[in-house]
Design a protein around this motif. Structure first.
Motif, PDB file in Angstrom:
ATOM      1  N   CYS A 208      35.965  27.905  57.671  1.00 13.35           N
ATOM      2  CA  CYS A 208      35.737  29.108  56.868  1.00 13.35           C
ATOM      3  C   CYS A 208      35.340  28.710  55.440  1.00 13.35           C
ATOM      4  O   CYS A 208      34.389  29.256  54.860  1.00 13.35           O
ATOM      5  CB  CYS A 208      37.007  29.955  56.867  1.00 13.35           C
ATOM      6  SG  CYS A 208      36.962  31.416  55.827  1.00 13.35           S
ATOM      7  N   MET A 209      36.061  27.756  54.876  1.00  9.40           N
ATOM      8  CA  MET A 209      35.734  27.290  53.531  1.00  9.40           C
ATOM      9  C   MET A 209      34.386  26.588  53.506  1.00  9.40           C
ATOM     10  O   MET A 209      33.628  26.702  52.533  1.00  9.40           O
ATOM     11  CB  MET A 209      36.836  26.353  53.025  1.00  9.40           C
ATOM     12  CG  MET A 209      38.154  27.055  52.748  1.00  9.40           C
ATOM     13  SD  MET A 209      39.369  25.952  51.992  1.00  9.40           S
ATOM     14  CE  MET A 209      40.799  27.038  51.900  1.00  9.40           C
TER      15      MET A 209
ATOM     16  N   LEU B 235      43.852  43.167  34.162  1.00  7.41           N
ATOM     17  CA  LEU B 235      43.492  42.301  33.041  1.00  7.41           C
ATOM     18  C   LEU B 235      42.118  42.631  32.469  1.00  7.41           C
ATOM     19  O   LEU B 235      41.690  42.036  31.480  1.00  7.41           O
ATOM     20  CB  LEU B 235      43.518  40.834  33.481  1.00  7.41           C
ATOM     21  CG  LEU B 235      44.909  40.240  33.784  1.00  7.41           C
ATOM     22  CD1 LEU B 235      44.778  38.881  34.466  1.00  7.41           C
ATOM     23  CD2 LEU B 235      45.741  40.126  32.511  1.00  7.41           C
ATOM     24  N   GLY B 236      41.424  43.551  33.111  1.00 11.31           N
ATOM     25  CA  GLY B 236      40.101  43.947  32.636  1.00 11.31           C
ATOM     26  C   GLY B 236      39.021  42.916  32.890  1.00 11.31           C
ATOM     27  O   GLY B 236      38.015  42.863  32.169  1.00 11.31           O
ATOM     28  N   LEU B 237      39.171  42.092  33.929  1.00  8.96           N
ATOM     29  CA  LEU B 237      38.217  41.030  34.227  1.00  8.96           C
ATOM     30  C   LEU B 237      37.203  41.479  35.275  1.00  8.96           C
ATOM     31  O   LEU B 237      37.511  42.302  36.148  1.00  8.96           O
ATOM     32  CB  LEU B 237      38.961  39.787  34.722  1.00  8.96           C
ATOM     33  CG  LEU B 237      40.024  39.226  33.764  1.00  8.96           C
ATOM     34  CD1 LEU B 237      40.727  38.030  34.390  1.00  8.96           C
ATOM     35  CD2 LEU B 237      39.410  38.849  32.421  1.00  8.96           C
ATOM     36  N   THR B 238      36.020  40.928  35.203  1.00 11.57           N
ATOM     37  CA  THR B 238      34.990  41.215  36.192  1.00 11.57           C
ATOM     38  C   THR B 238      34.962  40.093  37.227  1.00 11.57           C
ATOM     39  O   THR B 238      35.181  38.925  36.906  1.00 11.57           O
ATOM     40  CB  THR B 238      33.606  41.340  35.542  1.00 11.57           C
ATOM     41  OG1 THR B 238      33.285  40.123  34.858  1.00 11.57           O
ATOM     42  CG2 THR B 238      33.592  42.497  34.554  1.00 11.57           C
ATOM     43  N   TYR B 239      34.665  40.455  38.466  1.00 10.33           N
ATOM     44  CA  TYR B 239      34.725  39.474  39.543  1.00 10.33           C
ATOM     45  C   TYR B 239      33.875  39.922  40.724  1.00 10.33           C
ATOM     46  O   TYR B 239      33.504  41.095  40.840  1.00 10.33           O
ATOM     47  CB  TYR B 239      36.177  39.258  39.988  1.00 10.33           C
ATOM     48  CG  TYR B 239      36.866  40.522  40.471  1.00 10.33           C
ATOM     49  CD1 TYR B 239      36.835  40.890  41.817  1.00 10.33           C
ATOM     50  CD2 TYR B 239      37.544  41.353  39.578  1.00 10.33           C
ATOM     51  CE1 TYR B 239      37.457  42.049  42.255  1.00 10.33           C
ATOM     52  CE2 TYR B 239      38.171  42.512  40.006  1.00 10.33           C
ATOM     53  CZ  TYR B 239      38.118  42.849  41.345  1.00 10.33           C
ATOM     54  OH  TYR B 239      38.727  44.002  41.784  1.00 10.33           O
ATOM     55  N   GLN B 240      33.581  38.976  41.598  1.00 10.75           N
ATOM     56  CA  GLN B 240      32.885  39.253  42.845  1.00 10.75           C
ATOM     57  C   GLN B 240      33.765  38.802  44.005  1.00 10.75           C
ATOM     58  O   GLN B 240      34.512  37.823  43.880  1.00 10.75           O
ATOM     59  CB  GLN B 240      31.542  38.509  42.909  1.00 10.75           C
ATOM     60  CG  GLN B 240      30.542  38.904  41.820  1.00 10.75           C
ATOM     61  CD  GLN B 240      30.823  38.220  40.492  1.00 10.75           C
ATOM     62  OE1 GLN B 240      31.048  37.008  40.455  1.00 10.75           O
ATOM     63  NE2 GLN B 240      30.804  38.972  39.400  1.00 10.75           N
TER      64      GLN B 240
ATOM     65  N   ILE C  18      39.118  31.819  43.000  1.00 12.40           N
ATOM     66  CA  ILE C  18      40.420  32.003  43.647  1.00 12.40           C
ATOM     67  C   ILE C  18      40.182  32.187  45.136  1.00 12.40           C
ATOM     68  O   ILE C  18      39.417  33.067  45.548  1.00 12.40           O
ATOM     69  CB  ILE C  18      41.165  33.230  43.087  1.00 12.40           C
ATOM     70  CG1 ILE C  18      41.449  33.055  41.589  1.00 12.40           C
ATOM     71  CG2 ILE C  18      42.468  33.470  43.854  1.00 12.40           C
ATOM     72  CD1 ILE C  18      42.004  34.303  40.918  1.00 12.40           C
ATOM     73  N   ILE C  19      40.811  31.342  45.957  1.00 13.34           N
ATOM     74  CA  ILE C  19      40.743  31.501  47.416  1.00 13.34           C
ATOM     75  C   ILE C  19      42.131  31.860  47.899  1.00 13.34           C
ATOM     76  O   ILE C  19      43.108  31.161  47.614  1.00 13.34           O
ATOM     77  CB  ILE C  19      40.223  30.220  48.102  1.00 13.34           C
ATOM     78  CG1 ILE C  19      38.792  29.913  47.629  1.00 13.34           C
ATOM     79  CG2 ILE C  19      40.256  30.384  49.624  1.00 13.34           C
ATOM     80  CD1 ILE C  19      38.171  28.686  48.271  1.00 13.34           C
ATOM     81  N   ILE C  20      42.226  32.955  48.644  1.00 16.61           N
ATOM     82  CA  ILE C  20      43.527  33.501  49.025  1.00 16.61           C
ATOM     83  C   ILE C  20      43.379  34.236  50.354  1.00 16.61           C
ATOM     84  O   ILE C  20      42.267  34.591  50.760  1.00 16.61           O
ATOM     85  CB  ILE C  20      44.034  34.467  47.920  1.00 16.61           C
ATOM     86  CG1 ILE C  20      45.514  34.740  48.037  1.00 16.61           C
ATOM     87  CG2 ILE C  20      43.223  35.739  47.882  1.00 16.61           C
ATOM     88  CD1 ILE C  20      46.344  34.034  47.032  1.00 16.61           C
TER      89      ILE C  20
ATOM     90  N   MET D  12      37.409  34.986  49.038  1.00 16.86           N
ATOM     91  CA  MET D  12      37.020  34.156  47.904  1.00 16.86           C
ATOM     92  C   MET D  12      36.673  35.092  46.742  1.00 16.86           C
ATOM     93  O   MET D  12      35.794  35.953  46.878  1.00 16.86           O
ATOM     94  CB  MET D  12      35.824  33.272  48.241  1.00 16.86           C
ATOM     95  CG  MET D  12      36.150  32.085  49.136  1.00 16.86           C
ATOM     96  SD  MET D  12      36.690  32.529  50.816  1.00 16.86           S
ATOM     97  CE  MET D  12      36.591  30.946  51.630  1.00 16.86           C
ATOM     98  N   ILE D  13      37.364  34.930  45.634  1.00 16.20           N
ATOM     99  CA  ILE D  13      37.146  35.787  44.472  1.00 16.20           C
ATOM    100  C   ILE D  13      36.616  34.936  43.332  1.00 16.20           C
ATOM    101  O   ILE D  13      37.249  33.952  42.936  1.00 16.20           O
ATOM    102  CB  ILE D  13      38.469  36.480  44.049  1.00 16.20           C
ATOM    103  CG1 ILE D  13      39.054  37.275  45.235  1.00 16.20           C
ATOM    104  CG2 ILE D  13      38.237  37.406  42.863  1.00 16.20           C
ATOM    105  CD1 ILE D  13      40.414  37.877  44.962  1.00 16.20           C
ATOM    106  N   VAL D  14      35.463  35.294  42.816  1.00 15.10           N
ATOM    107  CA  VAL D  14      34.851  34.554  41.721  1.00 15.10           C
ATOM    108  C   VAL D  14      34.943  35.411  40.453  1.00 15.10           C
ATOM    109  O   VAL D  14      34.369  36.502  40.381  1.00 15.10           O
ATOM    110  CB  VAL D  14      33.376  34.226  42.027  1.00 15.10           C
ATOM    111  CG1 VAL D  14      32.750  33.446  40.875  1.00 15.10           C
ATOM    112  CG2 VAL D  14      33.274  33.426  43.331  1.00 15.10           C
ATOM    113  N   VAL D  15      35.694  34.915  39.473  1.00 16.41           N
ATOM    114  CA  VAL D  15      35.960  35.658  38.248  1.00 16.41           C
ATOM    115  C   VAL D  15      35.047  35.135  37.139  1.00 16.41           C
ATOM    116  O   VAL D  15      34.940  33.930  36.920  1.00 16.41           O
ATOM    117  CB  VAL D  15      37.437  35.510  37.822  1.00 16.41           C
ATOM    118  CG1 VAL D  15      37.746  36.437  36.645  1.00 16.41           C
ATOM    119  CG2 VAL D  15      38.360  35.792  38.997  1.00 16.41           C
ATOM    120  N   ASP D  16      34.395  36.066  36.439  1.00 12.20           N
ATOM    121  CA  ASP D  16      33.515  35.701  35.337  1.00 12.20           C
ATOM    122  C   ASP D  16      34.326  35.372  34.080  1.00 12.20           C
ATOM    123  O   ASP D  16      35.427  35.890  33.880  1.00 12.20           O
ATOM    124  CB  ASP D  16      32.552  36.842  35.022  1.00 12.20           C
ATOM    125  CG  ASP D  16      31.681  37.185  36.211  1.00 12.20           C
ATOM    126  OD1 ASP D  16      31.231  36.266  36.911  1.00 12.20           O
ATOM    127  OD2 ASP D  16      31.439  38.400  36.448  1.00 12.20           O
TER     128      ASP D  16
END
Length: 351
Positions: A90-91, A270-275, A229-231, A346-350
Motif C-alpha cells: 500500500c505504501m 489548527l487551521g492547517l491546509t492538507y490533502q 502523516i500516514i495513519i 496519507m495526509i499531506v500538510v502544507d
C-alpha cells in the motif's frame, strides 16, 4: 476530544516507543468514560475467570493469566502481520503514484533539502522516500535526520545505509530520542532549525499529545515544505473493531489508537491546509479462526496486544472476537479467505 485532539493518558502496561514506556503499544483507541469503567469491571472479572474447576472435579486449577506483549514479542507478531498484509505494498503504491509530485516543490531552489523522519524504525520507508526525492532533485544534497528511540532499530537503519549504493549526496544524523524528548530539547535550546520534508509514518498512536506533536513539527517546516502523516483510515476494520466491538477485546489491549478522521479534525482545529489520499490495504486473518494454529495465534496476539491470546483468553471472549472480526465493517471474504480491512490514509500538510 478537545480542540480537535484526542486526550490520552500513559497506560501502566502499554508500550509507547515514542514516549519512553516499556511494553508495546497496540492499535487501540481511547475509551469513553462510562464504557471504560464498564470494561474495568469486566477486566477484573477475567482474573476470577482464570480460576476454574478441573475436568475431573478433583479441585481447582489456575490457567495462565492474560498479559500484554513484551517489546520482543510485539516485534515478532508485527512481522507476522506484515508478512500476511499488504501494508507495505500500500505504501509502495503511494510512493509510486503520489509522492513524486509532492516532493517536486521541496527546497524551493536551495542547494540542499532537509528531511526529518519521526519514529522511523529501521528506515525501510525512509530510504525509499529519499530515493524518490533524489529522482526529483538530481544532484541536490539531502540532509536526513532521524528521531528513533529504539537503539536496535537505529543499528539496523545504519546497516541499511551502509549496504546501499544509491545514497550519493545524502548525509544522515540519528537522534536516539522519543519525539517528546526531541521537542523538549528543541524548546529548551531554542532550536530554530527548519526542514523541507517531515514524515510521521504510523507513529501518532504512540504519542500522548497528538495535537501538540503535530503543531510542533508543523512549526519546524520551511516555506514550500510538506508534512506527511500516514495513519489508519477511519473506514478501516481497526476503527470499526474498536468503535463497535470494544467489548470483544481484552484489557491487555491498552493503548492509544487514532484514525485519519481524528487527525483531520486536529488539522482543521489548527487551521492547517492538507490533502488526503486513501489507499486500500488488506490483512489475511483466515488462520486466526483455527484454534491452535501458530500463525493464527500470532494474528490474535497482534490484534489484541495479548501474549498467547488463543490459549489464555476465556472461550467466551474468543468467540465474541471471532464473531466481531467476521462482520462486514471489519472484513470481507474472498476466495474462501477472510481479509481484514487495513486501509491507510496519507495526509499531506502544507507549510
Amino acid at each position: 476530544m478537545e480542540d480537535g485532539c484526542l486526550q490520552v493518558t500513559v497506560f501502566p502496561k502499554g508500550f509507547c516507543s515514542m514516549n519512553g514506556s516499556t511494553l508495546p503499544v497496540v492499535r487501540a483507541i481511547n475509551d469513553d468514560g462510562d464504557e471504560y469503567d464498564a470494561r474495568k469491571t469486566r477486566d477484573a472479572g477475567l482474573v476470577r475467570d482464570r480460576l476454574m474447576t478441573s475436568s475431573n472435579s478433583s479441585g481447582l486449577h489456575v490457567t495462565r493469566p492474560m498479559r500484554g506483549l513484551t517489546v520482543e514479542e510485539y516485534a515478532k507478531v508485527f512481522k507476522s502481520f506484515l508478512d500476511h498484509s499488504t501494508e507495505h505494498q500500500c505504501m509502495e503504491q503511494f510512493n509510486k503514484e503520489v509522492l513524486p509530485s509532492i516532493v517536486t516543490s521541496l527546497g524551493n531552489g536551495k542547494s540542499s533539502i532537509d528531511v526529518l523522519g519521526v519514529g522511523s524504525g529501521t528506515g525501510e520507508q525512509d530510504l525509499k522516500m529519499i530515493k524518490i526525492i533524489q529522482a526529483q532533485h538530481p544532484g541536490i544534497i539531502i540532509k536526513n535526520e532521524v528521531i528513533e528511540p529504539n537503539p536496535q532499530h537505529i543499528l539496523a537503519y545504519k546497516g541499511a545505509v551502509r549496504n546501499s549504493s544509491s545514497l550519493k549526496n545524502v548525509s544522515f544524523t540519528w537522534h536516539q530520542l522519543t519525539s517528546m524528548k526531541f521537542e523538549k530539547q528543541a524548546k529548551e535550546q531554542n532550536m530554530q532549525k527548519k526542514y523541507d520534508f517531515i514524515h510521521l509514518i504510523q507513529m501518532l498512536y504512540r504519542v500522548e499529545d497528538i495535537r501538540g506533536t503535530i503543531k510542533f513539527f508543523h512549526c519546524c517546516l520551511n516555506s514550500y515544505a510538506k508534512l506527511l502523516i500516514i495513519i489508519l483510515s477511519g473506514h478501516s476494520g481497526w476503527a470499526s473493531l474498536w468503535k463497535k466491538h470494544r467489548h470483544c477485546l481484552p484489557p491487555t489491549d491498552s493503548g492509544h489508537y487514532i484514525t485519519a478522521d481524528d487527525i483531520k479534525a486536529t488539522l482543521k482545529g489548527l487551521g492547517l491546509t492538507y490533502q488526503v489520499y486513501e489507499f486500500p490495504s488488506a490483512w489475511d486473518i483466515t488462520e486466526c479462526f483455527t484454534d491452535g494454529d501458530a500463525i493464527g495465534g500470532h494474528m490474535l496476539d497482534f490484534l489484541t496486544g495479548t501474549k498467547d491470546f488463543m490459549n489464555t483468553a476465556p472461550d467466551g471472549l474468543k468467540q465474541s472476537l471471532w464473531q466481531a472480526l467476521r462482520q462486514p465493517e471489519c472484513s470481507t471474504k474472498k476466495d474462501g479467505r477472510i481479509l481484514f480491512r487495513n486501509d491507510l490514509t496519507m495526509i499531506v500538510v502544507d507549510s
